[in-house]
Motif scaffolding. Structure first.
Motif, short mmCIF file in Angstrom:
data_model
loop_
_atom_site.label_atom_id
_atom_site.label_comp_id
_atom_site.label_asym_id
_atom_site.label_seq_id
_atom_site.Cartn_x
_atom_site.Cartn_y
_atom_site.Cartn_z
N LEU A 191 16.26 -23.81 34.06
CA LEU A 191 15.77 -24.53 35.09
C LEU A 191 15.81 -26.00 35.23
CD1 LEU A 191 13.69 -24.78 37.57
CD2 LEU A 191 11.80 -24.88 36.07
N TYR A 192 16.63 -26.42 36.36
CA TYR A 192 16.88 -28.12 36.35
C TYR A 192 16.16 -28.39 37.64
CZ TYR A 192 20.96 -27.15 33.27
OH TYR A 192 21.62 -26.79 32.18
N VAL A 193 15.52 -29.50 37.39
CA VAL A 193 14.94 -30.28 38.36
C VAL A 193 15.37 -31.84 38.71
CG1 VAL A 193 12.57 -30.87 39.32
CG2 VAL A 193 12.89 -28.57 38.02
N ASP A 195 15.09 -35.63 39.46
CA ASP A 195 14.08 -36.57 39.16
C ASP A 195 13.28 -36.85 40.62
OD1 ASP A 195 14.41 -36.81 36.49
OD2 ASP A 195 15.75 -38.59 36.63
N SER A 196 14.18 -36.85 41.70
CA SER A 196 13.71 -37.17 42.81
C SER A 196 12.91 -36.02 43.70
CB SER A 196 14.81 -37.61 43.87
OG SER A 196 15.46 -36.74 44.15
N ALA A 197 13.03 -34.50 43.08
CA ALA A 197 12.35 -33.60 43.47
C ALA A 197 10.83 -33.40 43.28
CB ALA A 197 13.08 -32.30 43.12
N ARG A 198 10.14 -32.54 44.15
CA ARG A 198 8.75 -32.21 43.74
C ARG A 198 8.89 -30.81 43.84
NH1 ARG A 198 5.41 -33.01 47.49
NH2 ARG A 198 6.68 -33.62 49.21
N ILE A 199 7.87 -30.19 42.72
CA ILE A 199 7.68 -29.01 42.63
C ILE A 199 6.31 -28.66 42.14
CG2 ILE A 199 10.03 -28.39 41.68
CD1 ILE A 199 9.17 -28.45 38.86
N ALA A 205 9.35 -21.00 32.08
CA ALA A 205 10.40 -21.70 32.07
C ALA A 205 9.99 -23.07 31.52
CB ALA A 205 11.29 -21.72 33.25
N THR A 206 10.94 -23.61 30.81
CA THR A 206 10.77 -25.36 30.73
C THR A 206 11.55 -26.13 31.61
OG1 THR A 206 10.25 -24.63 28.47
CG2 THR A 206 10.93 -26.79 28.79
N VAL A 207 11.19 -27.02 32.13
CA VAL A 207 11.94 -27.86 33.00
C VAL A 207 12.77 -28.79 32.32
CG1 VAL A 207 11.41 -29.66 34.99
CG2 VAL A 207 9.96 -27.68 34.93
N GLN A 208 14.01 -28.89 32.86
CA GLN A 208 14.98 -29.68 32.42
C GLN A 208 15.29 -30.84 33.53
OE1 GLN A 208 18.47 -28.41 29.88
NE2 GLN A 208 17.34 -26.32 30.12
N HIS A 209 15.20 -32.08 33.53
CA HIS A 209 15.25 -33.04 34.49
C HIS A 209 16.67 -33.57 34.31
CE1 HIS A 209 11.00 -33.45 35.67
NE2 HIS A 209 10.77 -33.29 34.43
N PHE A 210 17.28 -33.83 35.74
CA PHE A 210 18.56 -34.49 35.67
C PHE A 210 18.41 -35.63 36.89
CE2 PHE A 210 18.83 -31.23 38.84
CZ PHE A 210 19.84 -31.56 39.64
#
Length: 218
Positions: A191-193, A195-199, A205-210
């Motif tokens: 799971l990639y999220v 930095d400007s996204a909102r969820i 799952a573990t969030v991986q930021h990009f």
């Protein structure tokens, strides 16, 4: 998928078009005229092409792909074995569904229902989805500027004994994208999220930021 069994029965019983604005076939693709209005467009073995500006009610096939040009309006679009590729500004009062095939929706589209597949990727670009996104074995990309009012669910696959580890689906929430509902994962995913996204809340799952324009490669 009871609807597709009904479609098959109806198509065998009445292989000709039921009315001037209905098209029903067993074998053969369906082509439409730009700007025209239809009711139900149904075939069993064949693809369906929705030309620019077409307005339809139900659009469905069993074995075949479905493609739309720009500015198409319909209630729902469904196939079993085939992909769905929607052009810009698609408007659906229900949803998109396939079993074995990918789904892609281009910019400016508005979908009131769900987007679901079993084996195939799902991609949205600058699209508003009022329902959920669901899959089993596909990647999901909620692309730039997309808004999902519902949530995301990746279900646990049903399969027998395998000596090969299953591939982990990639779930990407892109720049300025929003997923308001819960993100639920019943199997391992990546799971990639952005930095400007909102969820919404995440389980399984573990969030991986990009922060780059695209998510990192696996």
């Amino acid at each position: 998928m009871k609807r597709f069994l009904l479609l098959l029965t109806l198509a065998v019983a009445a292989p000709q078009a039921m009315a001037d604005d209905d098209i029903s076939k067993v074998n053969g693709s369906i082509q439409t005229t730009a700007g025209a209005s239809y009711r139900d467009l149904e075939t069993v073995n064949g693809s369906i092409q929705l030309a620019s500006g077409v307005n339809a009610r139900s659009v469905s096939t069993v074995n075949g792909s479905i493609r739309t040009d720009e500015n198409v309006t319909a209630r729902n679009i469904e196939t079993v074995n085939g992909g769905i590729r929607a052009g810009r500004n698609l408007v659906l009062s229900s949803g998109l569904e396939t079993v074995n095939g990918s789904i892609f929706v281009d910019r400016g589209s508005r979908i009131s229902g769900d987007v679901t597949t079993v084996n195939g990727g799902i991609g949205l670009v600058a699209t508003q989805l009022d329902g959920d996104i669901e899959t089993v074995n596909g990647d999901i990309t909620v692309g730039v500027d997309s808004v999902v009012r519902g949530g995301i669910k990746v279900e646990r696959p049903s399969f027998g004994i395998s000596f090969k580890a299953p591939r982990k689906p990639r779930i990407i929430i892109g720049p300025n994208a929003v997923v308001e509902g819960a993100l639920q994962f019943e199997r391992d995913v990546v799971l990639y999220v952005h930095d400007s996204a909102r969820i919404g809340p995440v389980t399984g799952a573990t969030v991986q930021h990009f922060s780059s324009e695209t998510a990192p490669a696996n």
